[in-house]
Design a protein around this motif. Structure first.
Motif, PDB file in Angstrom:
ATOM      1  N   PRO A  84       0.811  -1.229   0.000  1.00  0.00           N
ATOM      2  CA  PRO A  84       0.000   0.000   0.000  1.00  0.00           C
ATOM      3  C   PRO A  84       0.843   1.278   0.000  1.00  0.00           C
ATOM      4  N   LEU A  85       2.109   1.195   0.396  1.00  0.00           N
ATOM      5  CA  LEU A  85       2.969   2.380   0.362  1.00  0.00           C
ATOM      6  C   LEU A  85       3.248   2.842  -1.068  1.00  0.00           C
ATOM      7  N   SER A  86       3.080   1.941  -2.036  1.00  0.00           N
ATOM      8  CA  SER A  86       3.312   2.324  -3.435  1.00  0.00           C
ATOM      9  C   SER A  86       2.194   3.209  -3.968  1.00  0.00           C
ATOM     10  N   LYS A  87       1.111   3.269  -3.246  1.00  0.00           N
ATOM     11  CA  LYS A  87      -0.028   4.093  -3.651  1.00  0.00           C
ATOM     12  C   LYS A  87       0.056   5.430  -2.929  1.00  0.00           C
ATOM     13  N   GLN A  88       0.268   6.483  -3.676  1.00  0.00           N
ATOM     14  CA  GLN A  88       0.469   7.797  -3.076  1.00  0.00           C
ATOM     15  C   GLN A  88      -0.577   8.814  -3.496  1.00  0.00           C
ATOM     16  N   THR A  89      -1.726   8.323  -3.952  1.00  0.00           N
ATOM     17  CA  THR A  89      -2.820   9.207  -4.315  1.00  0.00           C
ATOM     18  C   THR A  89      -4.097   8.657  -3.703  1.00  0.00           C
ATOM     19  N   ILE A  90      -4.820   9.539  -3.014  1.00  0.00           N
ATOM     20  CA  ILE A  90      -6.109   9.207  -2.407  1.00  0.00           C
ATOM     21  C   ILE A  90      -7.159   9.941  -3.241  1.00  0.00           C
ATOM     22  N   TYR A  91      -8.127   9.203  -3.788  1.00  0.00           N
ATOM     23  CA  TYR A  91      -9.161   9.807  -4.632  1.00  0.00           C
ATOM     24  C   TYR A  91     -10.440  10.033  -3.840  1.00  0.00           C
ATOM     25  N   PHE A  92     -11.225  11.008  -4.268  1.00  0.00           N
ATOM     26  CA  PHE A  92     -12.436  11.415  -3.562  1.00  0.00           C
ATOM     27  C   PHE A  92     -13.630  11.451  -4.503  1.00  0.00           C
ATOM     28  N   MET A  93     -14.802  11.343  -3.917  1.00  0.00           N
ATOM     29  CA  MET A  93     -16.050  11.475  -4.658  1.00  0.00           C
ATOM     30  C   MET A  93     -16.317  12.960  -4.923  1.00  0.00           C
ATOM     31  N   LEU A  94     -17.234  13.239  -5.801  1.00  0.00           N
ATOM     32  CA  LEU A  94     -17.613  14.609  -6.165  1.00  0.00           C
ATOM     33  C   LEU A  94     -18.052  15.396  -4.936  1.00  0.00           C
ATOM     34  N   ASP A  95     -17.524  16.590  -4.777  1.00  0.00           N
ATOM     35  CA  ASP A  95     -17.895  17.526  -3.709  1.00  0.00           C
ATOM     36  C   ASP A  95     -17.744  16.921  -2.309  1.00  0.00           C
ATOM     37  N   SER A  96     -16.810  16.003  -2.133  1.00  0.00           N
ATOM     38  CA  SER A  96     -16.632  15.326  -0.854  1.00  0.00           C
ATOM     39  C   SER A  96     -15.190  15.425  -0.379  1.00  0.00           C
ATOM     40  N   SER A  97     -15.047  15.519   0.935  1.00  0.00           N
ATOM     41  CA  SER A  97     -13.714  15.466   1.531  1.00  0.00           C
ATOM     42  C   SER A  97     -13.588  14.248   2.438  1.00  0.00           C
ATOM     43  N   GLN A  98     -14.528  13.322   2.330  1.00  0.00           N
ATOM     44  CA  GLN A  98     -14.494  12.106   3.134  1.00  0.00           C
ATOM     45  C   GLN A  98     -13.629  11.051   2.458  1.00  0.00           C
ATOM     46  N   VAL A  99     -12.677  10.503   3.212  1.00  0.00           N
ATOM     47  CA  VAL A  99     -11.812   9.451   2.688  1.00  0.00           C
ATOM     48  C   VAL A  99     -12.654   8.180   2.537  1.00  0.00           C
ATOM     49  N   GLN A 100     -12.654   7.615   1.337  1.00  0.00           N
ATOM     50  CA  GLN A 100     -13.422   6.407   1.070  1.00  0.00           C
ATOM     51  C   GLN A 100     -12.771   5.202   1.743  1.00  0.00           C
ATOM     52  N   GLN A 101     -13.597   4.213   2.079  1.00  0.00           N
ATOM     53  CA  GLN A 101     -13.115   3.001   2.760  1.00  0.00           C
ATOM     54  C   GLN A 101     -11.982   2.325   2.013  1.00  0.00           C
ATOM     55  N   ASP A 102     -12.001   2.344   0.692  1.00  0.00           N
ATOM     56  CA  ASP A 102     -10.955   1.691  -0.101  1.00  0.00           C
ATOM     57  C   ASP A 102      -9.569   2.264   0.181  1.00  0.00           C
ATOM     58  N   PHE A 103      -9.517   3.506   0.644  1.00  0.00           N
ATOM     59  CA  PHE A 103      -8.237   4.174   0.846  1.00  0.00           C
ATOM     60  C   PHE A 103      -7.774   4.170   2.302  1.00  0.00           C
ATOM     61  N   VAL A 104      -8.596   3.639   3.211  1.00  0.00           N
ATOM     62  CA  VAL A 104      -8.209   3.575   4.623  1.00  0.00           C
ATOM     63  C   VAL A 104      -6.923   2.766   4.812  1.00  0.00           C
TER      64      VAL A 104
END
Length: 195
Positions: A84-104
């Protein structure tokens, strides 16, 4: 075993933070224009948005070669696509600042790395897509970066290791004017800087 406990603790913390946070109020201030200079969501076109679509933590790449994140001189775990350290981008839904479960798990792994390497410093760069006013997107990018920082702090990361920057829509990852491009632009990039 230690990482599994950390991921579980982070997931519980994220759930508690989501339930108890005032993020909805902060998001509402962005959408109703009550924040200084924010034109609000009424400026944002959401045509073509299909709810439930998005990029998951398992779908994203490591960012190497794409301009995402910076891990020059970091260990081999940063280039191993199974880590998971190789992943350095966290994506978000439209108009949201909530971190999605997939990125926890991604945030948890970077938190554990920062805890184990107190000399490391990370810049959390918040971004938005082109829809909405410049002010709205700067504020939303900042909220996204702060959401990731909050999750890291819950894991015990020292605030002095974290820096928050928002670029809003100014540095797109994709230049198209469609949902697939906008999905790539709604993100927080994790950029390491050794001290």
């Amino acid at each position: 075993m230690k990482l599994n406990k950390a991921i579980l603790a982070l997931a519980i913390s994220a759930t508690i933070l989501t339930a108890c946070s005032s993020t909805d109020e902060q998001d509402a201030s962005l959408t109703d224009g009550s924040q200084s200079g924010a034109a609000g969501i009424n400026d944002a076109s959401t045509s073509g948005f299909s709810s439930g679509s998005g990029i998951s933590g398992s779908e994203m790449g490591s960012g190497s070669g794409s301009g995402f994140g910076s891990t020059g001189g970091m260990g081999p775990e940063f280039s191993d696509p199974n880590n998971p350290l190789s992943k350095q981008t966290i994506y978000f839904m439209l108009d949201s600042s909530q971190v999605q479960q997939d990125f926890v798990p991604v945030v948890a792994a970077h938190s554990q790395y920062l805890l184990a390497n107190p000399g490391q410093h990370i810049v959390l760069e918040g971004h938005g897509d082109e829809r909405g006013s410049r002010e709205y997107n700067i504020a939303l990018g900042e909220q996204r970066a702060k959401a990731v920082a909050s999750m890291m702090k819950v894991q015990g990361v020292n605030e002095s290791q974290l820096e928050i920057v928002s670029y809003g829509e100014e540095k797109p990852a994709a230049f198209g004017h469609d949902e697939s491009s906008w999905e790539l632009n709604r993100r927080v990039e994790l950029v390491y800087q050794g001290k």
